[in-house]
Design a protein around this motif. Structure first.
Motif, PDB file in Angstrom:
ATOM      1  N   GLY A 195      -3.141   4.469  -2.732  1.00 26.84           N
ATOM      2  CA  GLY A 195      -3.601   3.511  -1.744  1.00 26.84           C
ATOM      3  C   GLY A 195      -4.326   4.131  -0.569  1.00 26.84           C
ATOM      4  N   SER A 196      -4.903   3.266   0.270  1.00 26.71           N
ATOM      5  CA  SER A 196      -5.573   3.740   1.476  1.00 26.71           C
ATOM      6  C   SER A 196      -5.590   2.626   2.515  1.00 26.71           C
ATOM      7  CB  SER A 196      -7.000   4.199   1.173  1.00 26.71           C
ATOM      8  OG  SER A 196      -7.789   3.108   0.741  1.00 26.71           O
ATOM      9  N   VAL A 241       0.861  -1.187   0.000  1.00 21.99           N
ATOM     10  CA  VAL A 241       0.000   0.000   0.000  1.00 21.99           C
ATOM     11  C   VAL A 241       0.897   1.236   0.000  1.00 21.99           C
ATOM     12  CG1 VAL A 241      -1.852   1.242   1.161  1.00 21.99           C
ATOM     13  CG2 VAL A 241      -1.794  -1.255   1.219  1.00 21.99           C
ATOM     14  N   THR A 278      -7.891  -2.650   7.470  1.00 21.23           N
ATOM     15  CA  THR A 278      -8.140  -3.087   6.097  1.00 21.23           C
ATOM     16  C   THR A 278      -7.417  -2.115   5.167  1.00 21.23           C
ATOM     17  OG1 THR A 278     -10.196  -1.801   5.938  1.00 21.23           O
ATOM     18  CG2 THR A 278     -10.377  -4.093   6.642  1.00 21.23           C
ATOM     19  N   TRP A 279      -7.225  -2.516   3.933  1.00 18.08           N
ATOM     20  CA  TRP A 279      -6.417  -1.693   3.032  1.00 18.08           C
ATOM     21  C   TRP A 279      -6.784  -1.968   1.585  1.00 18.08           C
ATOM     22  CZ3 TRP A 279      -4.637  -5.197   6.616  1.00 18.08           C
ATOM     23  CH2 TRP A 279      -4.342  -6.474   6.126  1.00 18.08           C
ATOM     24  N   GLN A 280      -6.450  -1.026   0.745  1.00 20.30           N
ATOM     25  CA  GLN A 280      -6.607  -1.159  -0.698  1.00 20.30           C
ATOM     26  C   GLN A 280      -5.385  -0.548  -1.361  1.00 20.30           C
ATOM     27  OE1 GLN A 280      -8.892  -2.601  -2.660  1.00 20.30           O
ATOM     28  NE2 GLN A 280     -10.176  -3.313  -0.967  1.00 20.30           N
ATOM     29  N   ARG A 301      -9.282   6.616   8.468  1.00 21.55           N
ATOM     30  CA  ARG A 301      -8.797   6.139   7.171  1.00 21.55           C
ATOM     31  C   ARG A 301      -7.794   7.150   6.644  1.00 21.55           C
ATOM     32  NH1 ARG A 301     -13.349   4.568   3.796  1.00 21.55           N
ATOM     33  NH2 ARG A 301     -13.830   6.800   3.623  1.00 21.55           N
ATOM     34  N   HIS A 333      -5.388   0.246  -4.416  1.00 19.37           N
ATOM     35  CA  HIS A 333      -5.995   1.262  -5.278  1.00 19.37           C
ATOM     36  C   HIS A 333      -7.385   1.553  -4.727  1.00 19.37           C
ATOM     37  CE1 HIS A 333      -3.147  -0.928  -7.872  1.00 19.37           C
ATOM     38  NE2 HIS A 333      -2.916   0.235  -8.420  1.00 19.37           N
ATOM     39  N   ASP A 385     -10.375   3.253  -2.076  1.00 20.42           N
ATOM     40  CA  ASP A 385     -10.650   3.485  -0.666  1.00 20.42           C
ATOM     41  C   ASP A 385     -10.804   2.181   0.105  1.00 20.42           C
ATOM     42  OD1 ASP A 385     -10.624   6.219  -0.973  1.00 20.42           O
ATOM     43  OD2 ASP A 385     -12.785   6.336  -1.407  1.00 20.42           O
ATOM     44  N   ALA A 386     -10.050   2.065   1.195  1.00 17.84           N
ATOM     45  CA  ALA A 386     -10.215   0.948   2.116  1.00 17.84           C
ATOM     46  C   ALA A 386     -11.529   1.112   2.864  1.00 17.84           C
ATOM     47  CB  ALA A 386      -9.051   0.896   3.095  1.00 17.84           C
ATOM     48  N   SER A 387     -12.187   0.012   3.146  1.00 19.18           N
ATOM     49  CA  SER A 387     -13.509   0.056   3.761  1.00 19.18           C
ATOM     50  C   SER A 387     -13.410   0.289   5.264  1.00 19.18           C
ATOM     51  CB  SER A 387     -14.253  -1.252   3.489  1.00 19.18           C
ATOM     52  OG  SER A 387     -15.432  -1.329   4.253  1.00 19.18           O
TER      53      SER A 387
END
Length: 905
Positions: free
Chosen positions: A374-375, A273, A401-403, A368, A405, A407-409
């Motif tokens: 990333g996020s 991330v 949690t993470w993404q 967040r 690409h 937004d992470a939830s």
């Protein structure tokens, strides 16, 4: 009665006699002790009851049916049988054969912790053990497999008649107490606390109270397993934080003091991330879960990382009192963290929660952080309570949690935290400890005779495990998740130095690392087109999307701006990735990968080399490269690059078969290119010239110029002179003997070692461990040990003052490979595990290494008498010195090895 100071702490297991300790006799009422035992198990305490009586007799009197998360084991019939009691009743546990037990005991490391049985369920094959002492060892091993060491165990007895009493109380670190009469012949070191069952009930009740008031759990302190930082040193605090990092493979939390201190640089990082694009891409810092906002300043702190259980304990001295805390990042539930702390009531501030990573200011509620691309989202479930002892107990469970690409939830993070909180701290701790213990069953490397090196080796293995996920994509940067250095970019370090450990011990982690490369193959294909090449051109520094993120220039301390050319010229990265894929396939036998994405990596990197090679008459060349020795740039025919390219071309040609059409003509072309590619080898001297013209450079021998190495040659001699000389930064030609020994001339290791090692400054942390492994292969164990110790202590001694930015994972990978391949000679054959050992250093009594060959865990013990092979299931082994092949059953076998002197690889 007040309990002695030695008992006024939380234990994780209690082993006790039934007769005379828990009950006065077989007719006594066991109602109270049964209720205490069930309540203790419900709060996470593990209990082991021992008795000379049979199970029917004991269970009729006890009748306990605990629900956990703690366990209850009944070692009855003088330990000949062991039963588990839980809510479903009592069941007999299978036992190992006596021979397997003897082999496991022989393989135990001597630092105090028992050697846990490898793949326990596969090796336990019959009921019964030989004697009470064997039962005692089994008890210790069973607790060890739960992540509980001797220093966390309390043994309670009546001072006589205990099942394996002497063996239990003699385990280093065990606390033992007798509740019988003082004259009953207690072994040395056993506390006397007369009172019989009444006193034992008080001990259990005290342990129950400590759990119910949420005291932090105890953390193991076994020799060879506990890494400690006894104080806060402003000069080394950030390096200490890196070394104490808690990791679950996906997230890394630096081991900062739980109370904010000025010298600290706390970080929570998530693999893959990033924020930013191009050379400025860097890992995104997540909100902090592990720092407590307090009303008092820290004056000092003692921290201890239990490597076997992946748990960090610390005691922090503040102006208002001591804060004690234990924290872990769950290996069983990545993205879930937990902390328990106790402190004086006026130390912990009213406002608790997540902290901002940069300002260390409190964040209200979940949070967040999102910075393109990333996020990361984080949430806490926190409980704080005042206790009758005047202190505050703070319990936190965090969910992330993470993404990579988007937004992470936030809701997912909140649910992860809530779900973990519902599971309960004690169950989280139990599952986490077991996950770590299970990993150590396979990957531990045991050295008999050097406690200091043993701890350094285990610290290296711990960080390799903690920094690498076991599913999805595994982007493992040079410093893993322990710091910000190199911005979290992925180099060849991961493929060539770290992946071999995972391929041989935990294949899912190696597969995740390769999936990171596989997913970026389309980007590598596009990059090759941009450069006017065919096939795939992987970047020297890779981050979020696989595009080149290597900086193009750097500013020296003098202010001079110098170009960075590795992104343009250090092309061997393609062959390194192909080699990593081949290594994984060889260890695992994963045909789905080998015939699918693994083959794609081989084919497309071979296409790149075919377009990169210049054919000039009967010979072919690779011009304008940088080899692993980065002191010399833009050279022609670098031996490492050329030979690795040759290996890549040949390996790709071999996988072209009838199942893939249209590649046959290319495969034949690759073979011709490989055969014609110059490699700089001189048969007369046995030496590979590092690159065309290297032998004509100024013949400086850095070993004669520097008082000690590692050393930065450019600082010592000046960059311009180094570039004109034969001084090299790190292993270059020798890397061929390290990665592809079958691709170099037989007998060439020693001449190249003797030529290049004195010319090597070891200016890279990658170098000492490579030389250690090769010196071991050359049957020079004492020299190998010297460089192994350098590699193992790079971060412990903060060589180069760079550990503050994170530990050097690749160097840690070389430490493991020096033991597993350099000394033990383990490598994956096509249908057998190859064992080709070399002499051990004189100070070592033995070396014991674990690997997983084609899905079967196996431990190999090397000592002066030979090799002992103990697999979890039947495997074939090939003893390279003799060519002898043997089918080894799960009980293990002893192989005699001829004297290896005079036969270096």
């Amino acid at each position: 009665m007040t309990l002695p100071a030695a008992l006024r702490r939380r234990f994780e297991a209690v082993v006790f006699d039934w007769d005379g300790t828990a009950v006065s006799d077989r007719h006594a009422d066991a109602t109270r002790v049964r209720a205490l035992m069930e309540a203790c198990c419900a709060e996470g305490l593990n209990l082991v009851l021992t008795s000379a009586r049979d199970i029917g007799d004991v269970d009729a009197q006890l009748g306990a049916r605990p629900s956990g998360p703690g366990t209850l084991r009944l070692a009855v019939n003088r330990g000949a049988e062991v039963f588990a009691a839980d809510a479903d009743g009592v069941r007999l546990l299978p036992r190992r054969t006596a021979r397997a037990a003897e082999q496991n005991a022989a393989a135990a490391q001597t630092a105090g912790a028992p050697a846990s049985p490898l793949a326990t369920e596969a090796r336990r094959v019959e009921i019964g053990l030989n004697d009470p002492a064997d039962a005692a060892r089994w008890i210790l091993e069973g607790l060890w497999s739960l992540g509980i060491g001797p220093s966390q165990i309390l043994v309670c007895g009546a001072a006589s008649g205990s099942v394996g009493r002497d063996a239990l109380v003699s385990a280093p670190g065990v606390t033992a107490v007798s509740v019988g009469a003082a004259s009953d012949g207690m072994p040395a070191g056993v506390l006397s606390l007369p009172g019989g069952p009444v006193r034992f009930a008080e001990i259990l009740a005290d342990q129950l109270t400590r759990r119910r008031r949420r005291d932090p759990p105890s953390v193991g302190d076994e020799t060879g397993w506990a890494f400690s930082v006894p104080a806060i040193d402003p000069r080394s605090e950030r390096a200490a934080e890196a070394l104490l990092t808690l990791g679950d493979g996906r997230t890394g939390t630096r081991g900062s003091v739980v109370v904010v201190v000025p010298e600290s640089a706390p970080r929570v990082l998530v693999a893959g991330v990033y924020r930013g694009h191009g050379p400025e891409t860097e890992l995104l810092a997540a909100p902090l879960w592990n720092i407590i906002a307090t009303n008092a300043a820290a004056r000092g702190a003692s921290r201890r990382l239990d490597l076997h259980a992946g748990t960090l304990w610390q005691a922090v001295e503040t102006d208002a009192g001591v804060v004690e805390a234990a924290a872990f990042a769950s290996l069983a539930r990545p993205g879930t963290m937990a902390l328990r702390a106790r402190a004086p009531a006026d130390v912990v501030s009213a406002e608790q929660g997540l902290l901002d990573a940069d300002t260390q200011e409190a964040i209200a509620g979940p949070a967040r952080v999102a910075e393109d691309p990333g996020s990361i989202a984080a949430a806490l479930v926190e409980d704080r309570s005042r206790q009758d002892d005047g202190g505050v107990r703070l319990e936190r469970v965090a969910g992330y949690t993470w993404q990579a690409h988007g937004d992470a939830s936030m809701p997912w993070a909140e649910e992860r935290a809530r779900s973990a909180a519902r599971h309960g701290y004690e169950r989280l701790l139990r599952d986490h400890r077991r996950a770590w213990a299970s990993r150590w069953e396979v990957c531990d490397a045991r050295i008999d005779g050097d406690d200091e090196l043993q701890l350094a080796v285990r610290l290296a293995i711990y960080h390799l495990v903690a920094s690498t996920p076991a599913d999805g994509e595994g982007p493992v940067g040079a410093r893993g998740l322990t710091g910000d250095a190199y911005r979290g970019h992925v180099f060849w370090d991961s493929d060539s130095y770290m992946l071999p450990f995972h391929a041989a011990t935990n294949p899912p982690s190696a597969r995740a690392m390769l999936q990171y490369r596989v997913a970026r193959l389309p980007g590598a294909l596009q990059e090759a087109k941009v450069r006017g090449r065919a096939g795939a051109c992987f970047p020297w520094e890779s981050a979020e999307d696989g595009r080149e993120v290597t900086p193009t220039a750097a500013t020296l301390p003098s202010g001079e701006v110098v170009p960075i050319r590795t992104g343009d010229l250090e092309d061997h990265i393609d062959a390194d990735i192909a080699w990593a894929a081949s290594s994984y396939a060889a260890w695992t036998g994963d045909t789905t990968f080998a015939h699918g994405p693994g083959r794609d990596l081989l084919l497309h990197t071979a296409r790149f080399w075919a377009s990169r090679i210049a054919v000039e008459g009967a010979r072919s060349h690779i011009h304008g490269v940088i080899g692993p020795d980065e002191y010399h740039e833009d050279v022609d025919d670098n031996a490492y690059t050329n030979v690795m390219a040759r290996w890549n071309l040949r390996a790709a040609a071999r996988v072209v078969d009838d199942s893939i059409h249209g590649w046959e003509r290319e495969a034949a072309h690759w073979q011709r290119l490989a055969d014609a590619l110059v490699d700089g080898y001189d048969p007369a001297s046995g030496i590979y010239e590092q690159f065309a013209g290297f032998s004509e450079l100024e013949p400086l021998i850095i070993a004669q110029l520097a008082d000690r190495r590692p050393v930065s040659a450019p600082l010592l001699l000046g960059a311009e002179r180094v570039a004109r000389s034969q001084v090299i930064k790190q292993a270059d030609v020798l890397m061929l003997h390290y990665l592809v020994p079958g691709e170099v001339a037989a007998g060439s290791l020693v001449p190249n070692l003797e030529y290049y090692e004195p010319r090597t400054a070891h200016g890279s942390t990658l170098s000492p461990g490579v030389h250690a492994a090769l010196l071991a292969r050359a049957c020079r164990p004492e020299e190998a040990l010297q460089w192994l110790c350098v590699a193992a202590r790079i971060d412990l001694d903060d060589v180069g003052a760079t550990t503050a930015g994170g530990v050097h994972l690749a160097a840690m990978g070389t430490v493991w490979r020096t033991l597993s391949w350099g000394f033990a000679g383990l490598s994956p054959g096509a249908d057998a595990l190859i064992i080709d050992p070399r002499p051990l250093p004189a100070s070592w009594g033995s070396l014991d290494v674990g690997v997983r060959y084609r899905g079967t865990p196996v431990r190999i013990r090397i000592d002066p008498a030979g090799v002992t092979v103990a697999p979890a299931g039947p495997i074939d082994v090939l003893l390279a010195p003799t060519g002898h092949r043997e089918h080894v059953g799960s009980a293990g076998t002893r192989l005699v090895v001829p004297e290896p002197q005079g036969r270096p690889a």
